[in-house]
Design an enzyme around this catalytic site. Structure first.
Site, PDB file in Angstrom:
ATOM      1  N   ARG A   1      -5.014   4.569   6.170  1.00 21.32           N
ATOM      2  CA  ARG A   1      -5.204   4.348   4.732  1.00 21.32           C
ATOM      3  C   ARG A   1      -6.437   5.052   4.201  1.00 21.32           C
ATOM      4  O   ARG A   1      -7.130   5.776   4.912  1.00 21.32           O
ATOM      5  CB  ARG A   1      -5.269   2.849   4.472  1.00 21.32           C
ATOM      6  CG  ARG A   1      -3.968   2.124   4.795  1.00 21.32           C
ATOM      7  CD  ARG A   1      -4.061   0.673   4.439  1.00 21.32           C
ATOM      8  NE  ARG A   1      -4.614   0.527   3.098  1.00 21.32           N
ATOM      9  CZ  ARG A   1      -5.100  -0.589   2.587  1.00 21.32           C
ATOM     10  NH1 ARG A   1      -5.094  -1.676   3.316  1.00 21.32           N
ATOM     11  NH2 ARG A   1      -5.597  -0.628   1.368  1.00 21.32           N
TER      12      ARG A   1
ATOM     13  N   PRO B   1       7.520  -5.782   5.244  1.00 17.60           N
ATOM     14  CA  PRO B   1       6.706  -4.791   4.552  1.00 17.60           C
ATOM     15  C   PRO B   1       6.605  -3.451   5.271  1.00 17.60           C
ATOM     16  O   PRO B   1       6.151  -2.474   4.669  1.00 17.60           O
ATOM     17  CB  PRO B   1       5.329  -5.464   4.517  1.00 17.60           C
ATOM     18  CG  PRO B   1       5.300  -6.336   5.727  1.00 17.60           C
ATOM     19  CD  PRO B   1       6.721  -6.777   5.960  1.00 17.60           C
TER      20      PRO B   1
ATOM     21  N   TYR C   1       0.333  -2.955  11.807  1.00 15.48           N
ATOM     22  CA  TYR C   1       1.336  -4.014  11.887  1.00 15.48           C
ATOM     23  C   TYR C   1       1.548  -4.283  13.364  1.00 15.48           C
ATOM     24  O   TYR C   1       1.958  -3.378  14.107  1.00 15.48           O
ATOM     25  CB  TYR C   1       2.648  -3.578  11.245  1.00 15.48           C
ATOM     26  CG  TYR C   1       2.586  -3.454   9.742  1.00 15.48           C
ATOM     27  CD1 TYR C   1       2.662  -4.580   8.922  1.00 15.48           C
ATOM     28  CD2 TYR C   1       2.465  -2.210   9.134  1.00 15.48           C
ATOM     29  CE1 TYR C   1       2.615  -4.466   7.543  1.00 15.48           C
ATOM     30  CE2 TYR C   1       2.413  -2.094   7.754  1.00 15.48           C
ATOM     31  CZ  TYR C   1       2.488  -3.226   6.971  1.00 15.48           C
ATOM     32  OH  TYR C   1       2.445  -3.099   5.608  1.00 15.48           O
TER      33      TYR C   1
ATOM     34  N   ASP D   1       0.781  -1.232   0.000  1.00 14.94           N
ATOM     35  CA  ASP D   1       0.000   0.000   0.000  1.00 14.94           C
ATOM     36  C   ASP D   1       0.817   1.289   0.000  1.00 14.94           C
ATOM     37  O   ASP D   1       0.288   2.339  -0.315  1.00 14.94           O
ATOM     38  CB  ASP D   1      -0.981   0.014   1.180  1.00 14.94           C
ATOM     39  CG  ASP D   1      -0.272  -0.146   2.531  1.00 14.94           C
ATOM     40  OD1 ASP D   1       0.971  -0.135   2.551  1.00 14.94           O
ATOM     41  OD2 ASP D   1      -0.975  -0.291   3.538  1.00 14.94           O
TER      42      ASP D   1
END
Lengths: 695, 695
Positions: free
Chosen positions: B280, B366, B288, B50
């Site tokens: 987001r 990530p 996370y 993302d």
């Protein structure tokens, strides 16, 4: 003949040019049951209007596609004035910015009408199931006058005829400002890839060819151009007259050594007339070229013999005016010729049920780039009003403000165009003694002054139920009475409170930061066109006890039973269905969090949690500078309330303590919402089931 | 078995994730005959990667759709660091800007991979007939080594198998960084309207199900992810290892009183592990979450027992870390869990014919938001090189620079990720004596330093035939020899000439005005990714006689027979087919016109007239300030030449007099163009007609 299908619709739009599409976009955004028909088989692909004002770009941006126009358009930055020198040879005498710096975050750009229509079509399709029905023409219109004041009624009955492909596919031609059209050349070199589907779809119109249907509508908009069928049906007229100036228009890819061909230019030659240069997208340039009167073989009616006008003849005029510079072309995209005239409708609606918008109620010369803009702004003004009446949020009385606000604008436009056309069509004065010539100083002054008008930013709507300011609504509008029906609901703004905000004008935009995530937004970006009213509280520095106390008191009043939020938001609807309550404070961003503010500014939803998008702060951003909106708008230390209409025009300004005035203002035109009555709902459903009958 | 269809293609791309789609976009923009296949039946719609770096946004903008990502994405402006206070309760200890101010005109944003893929797909469709062929998997790969150095040959033979719908529609699952995947929940609440068509099209793949075909390709790119089939076929390996840290990922609409939930946060709890918060689009937040080691029921191999991991268990970890703040959710969009590992490919290609890109050659954690970015930048680096070799413009030798440039980046990334992961996964130190704990000062310093790396702006490619600078190409790259084959063509930039330009880095962007129409453009906007090299002449003040003389001399050299323009532009091609020659002067804009400059900067076309889009000026704009590019880039008074690769990286900087160096530079890797040889053309046509055979 069998069965003619019959159906109800809330809003019927006739004409899918910019004015009609703007209306359909509002309907799509507000979830209104609407249909839009157009007699042509396809949208247009070249020629026609091309100028987009600052205010129009702001509006398109509020609809979600301003960036598409901004990216594709040619940006016009500078106007170069060319005049004869002492030897009669043209030379650049001046440069002025095309858009007055600072008036908007956009500047005037040029993009042809067909692309604007594409953006509207995409936006409508994204937001709704409304689709333009092409090859469809109304053939009769009746209004049941006994029902016009009944909110739930469908007093308008229209018969629609589905055309054959031949009928719906005229050779695309120019519609000049005063309705005299000439066939054009139609070179489709400019066809954009995303328009191809439209051409393919055009063949579909044949399926219903030659059939008829009957529609019962609550409201109807005639956005059907200078020859408006709707206007003729309801018996309204255009008033005004035309001059004998004739102008040619060429859309070409020029081959020229004229150095300013990519600038907007106003060129006055000594004896051969004038040219306006409009640089466009895709290397195109539009030239408005004054045709020499000796070529004007007039007929008895005073109209020019248009059969003698062709692109070669227009080009030769251009070559004479531009000499000693050379100009020619190999690519011609479109051309036309027109006579200047200025006319305006005597009225813009009948019974506030059938409305006219765009070219149907005002025609004028195209050179100031106003036509498409003013047309779209007509229905931008009308759309949200009709939507809120259809939804039962607002009273029908607000619909009168359409004529009051927009006919006045049309009258101002006609006056502007009259003056500007005369100055541009006249011969330049040879010297101060040349009384018949036009003074180039006067021309430049008019141009500069006209720029503010032409930007669309100067629009200032008069006092009415939805514009709370001093003065007579008749004098400030077109003479229509749009004052508040019940005197106790008349509210007057404290216009002196914020020097940078004028009640009746669109609120200026500056950057603010979202409190929750520090993101900079232009104020206009948080005021998208979705039909909502905004109550913006500028609360000042809420770390100051006095300001914080006022804010909490205000929030209690807004949240109380019988507040505007309570009375006019439908029961069970989302908290911001009708009103969005926003906060802009100027305490340092890092000193507070969203949880330091009252819940009315961060409403809670069981599924989505708190709404983080309604609290903003006037502070420095990391990457985009400091909007400084308090200073720019002249917001006082002790704050204020600003009420903004769904079209971004300011309705009211008052101090933070005057929460009662806010309630009064909305009481003047909103409708109280009750728990839905099951019996009534069933009745409505029954009457709407009555779908077709035999004839 | 009948006839297996057989065909030739210039470029075969395996995998339609971000790396594969980037490659296909280059092929589309450059007009290369290419195919792209993917074994999945549809694109992805949620979850996955993302983060978009500044540099990635610059690249997407150069491809024409950066604005779509910018508009839809959530913008992350600030990082909040939360650490235990003296009582072990988390509190905000610091705020730092998420993107270092001033390094780019974009800032880091977040938008899920599926939307990026949508933009690529639209861009490819707009520019070409290339379409992703879904439900198609390669089943064999052969390379004819005798042909690998033959420019015209198709040495790669691949058999493709068309899958059935069942085979092509796995339940969408997470592909964690090191290739261990866990099924996710798949709530498609986020499905965008323009993705719907893709789901409908998915059914079409059945038509060819179970059939095979054979493809002969000149070049092939394996962008087929961490489990790369292509990598296995060509026998390349990933080197590195994984740690035993386990992290969970939740994409949720949070319901929380944690005040910084819309900021990027790094939260270290005293004893319960860490959380990274990534806000987001569409109200979503990605968390996370470090999973407590007591929950890690490891099996013998040291891998976690993933059957015990589920969203509820991950949420509970988050609740412990965030306490005393509360967090829960009603909407879960996606979830996964992964173990951190770092691996990089031993080589990135075989014979410079088959290349690997993206996850196929590097995997890592990530959390730094690097994966999708570095993957796209791999093929952004490779695409234009392959295109120019296939077109016959450049020599095959430039293809070696792909590994030299990108493997070095992957190695740097792995080192960065290793350090960052260790700091983030460790327990915060209780005090300075707590040697096993992580110092929060060290963490903050690493975060701030990492920000420059993570922006993607710091990339600095080493010396090679296409990066003319001092030093050893082996040391500055990954060890591959990419120096110039013929010593006399080695050119060294005068790196001291412009302080703001670093040879090997992307040229910084500042605003310049178009001379012809005064429009401000960011320099990057006039360097779109279309495969062209740019030779930018910063000519200084051309009203100065010395500068004007130098400019005219330079223009003569550029226009001379045997200049680079003459030798390397195909005969009969458009003047800017290979090289675009641009001018940026800093004489006052109003003192000159385009016709005051040499014709090499305003080439003439018989149909379109003069090209007005190649001359720019460093001057004040009316509405967008003053770019001041001469000062920002440190351009000297006496000007300079800057050569920019098709991917915006600087190839060369030298003085205006050194036109011979420009010719030498291009001689090092370009191919001389001759009048096409009819006999040769016919031979190629014959060999390409050889389309199918029986088996």
């Amino acid at each position: 003949m069998g069965v003619i299908p019959e159906s109800n619709v809330d809003v019927l739009i006739v004409g899918a040019g910019p004015a009609g599409l703007m209306m359909a976009t509002w309907m799509a955004k507000c979830g209104i049951n609407a249909r839009i028909v157009d007699k042509r088989g396809t949208k247009i692909f070249n020629g026609q209007a091309d100028g987009l004002q600052c205010r129009t770009l702001e509006i398109l941006d509020s609809l979600g596609f301003g960036h598409r126009a901004w990216r594709e358009a040619n940006h016009m930055l500078e106007i170069c004035l060319w005049n004869p020198d002492e030897n009669g040879i043209i030379k650049r005498s001046d440069r002025i910015p095309d858009t007055i710096p600072g008036i908007s975050r956009f500047q005037q750009v040029v993009l042809h009408q067909g692309r604007i229509e594409r953006f509207f079509l995409d936006s409508i399709a994204e937001a709704s199931d409304i689709r333009v029905e092409r090859g469809v023409m109304p053939s009769s219109l009746k209004i049941d006058e006994s029902l016009v004041e009944d909110d739930a009624a469908h007093p308008i009955t229209v018969t629609l005829r589905h055309l054959t492909e031949e009928e719906a596919t005229p050779k695309q031609s120019s519609t000049s400002a005063n309705g005299q059209s000439i066939q054009d050349g139609l070179f489709r070199s400019n066809l954009a890839k995303d328009d191809t589907q439209d051409l393919l779809d055009a063949s579909k119109i044949n399926a219903k060819a030659n059939s008829e249907e009957v529609i019962h509508a609550k409201y109807m908009i005639g956005a059907d151009g200078a020859h408006s069928w709707t206007r003729n049906q309801i018996g309204l007229k255009l008033e005004g007259d035309s001059t004998d100036y004739i102008w040619g228009v060429l859309d070409i890819v020029p081959i020229t050594d004229f150095p300013d061909i990519r600038m907007r230019c106003a060129i006055h030659s000594a004896d051969n007339g004038s040219i306006m240069v409009i640089p466009r997208e895709n290397r195109l340039v539009r030239l408005y070229i004054q045709l020499n009167t000796t070529q004007k073989a007039g007929d008895i009616s005073g109209r020019a013999d248009r059969s003698k006008i062709n692109p070669q003849m227009i080009l030769e005029s251009a070559q004479r005016i531009l000499a000693p510079y050379k100009i020619t072309y190999r690519k011609l995209d479109w051309w036309t010729a027109y006579q200047i005239g200025q006319r305006v409708g005597t009225s813009f609606s009948v019974h506030e049920r059938v409305f006219l918008a765009g070219d149907a109620v005002h025609t004028h010369s195209p050179k100031a780039g106003q036509g498409m803009n003013v047309s779209m702004q007509d229905s931008f003004n009308l759309g949200w009003k009709i939507a809120s009446v259809v939804k039962g949020h607002a009273q029908r009385s607000i619909l009168k403000t359409y004529q009051s606000e927009r006919r006045r604008i049309a009258q101002d436009l006609i006056a502007f165009d009259h003056k500007f056309s005369r100055l541009f069509s006249g011969r330049p004065a040879k010297d101060v003694m040349d009384a018949e010539g036009i003074s180039m100083e006067e021309f430049k002054a008019a141009f500069e002054k006209g720029n503010m008008f032409a930007s669309g930013i100067a629009v200032n709507y008069g006092a009415s139920a939805i514009v709370a300011k001093e003065g007579s609504s008749e004098e400030q509008g077109d003479g229509t009475d749009v004052s508040v029906a019940i005197a106790k609901h008349r509210v007057i703004s404290d216009q002196s409170l914020c020097g940078g905000i004028t009640v009746g004008m669109r609120i200026p935009s500056h950057k603010v930061l979202s409190q929750a995530d520090a993101r900079p937004w232009h104020l206009h970006e948080v005021l998208p066109s979705n039909g909502r009213w905004r109550v913006v509280v500028f609360a000042g520095n809420t770390n100051d006890n006095r300001q914080r106390d006022k804010l909490w008191k205000l929030s209690e009043a807004f949240s109380a039973p019988n507040s505007f939020l309570d009375l006019y938001t439908p029961k069970g609807a989302r908290y911001d269905e009708v009103f969005e309550v926003l906060l802009v404070h100027n305490a340092p961003r890092k000193s507070v969090t969203v949880f330091d503010f009252p819940e009315v500014f961060r409403p809670y939803d069981e599924v989505d949690g708190w709404d983080y998008n309604k609290i903003f702060v006037d502070d420095v951003s990391y990457h985009e500078g400091f909007g400084n909106i308090y200073e720019a708008l002249g917001i006082p230390q002790n704050g204020c309330i600003v009420i903004i209409r769904p079209d971004q025009y300011v309705s009211y300004v008052g101090s933070m303590e005057k929460t009662a005035a806010v309630n009064s203002l909305f009481a003047g035109f909103m409708k109280e919402q009750y728990v839905p009555d099951e019996a009534h709902r069933r009745m409505v459903a029954l009457s709407e089931n009555n779908q077709s009958f035999s004839v």
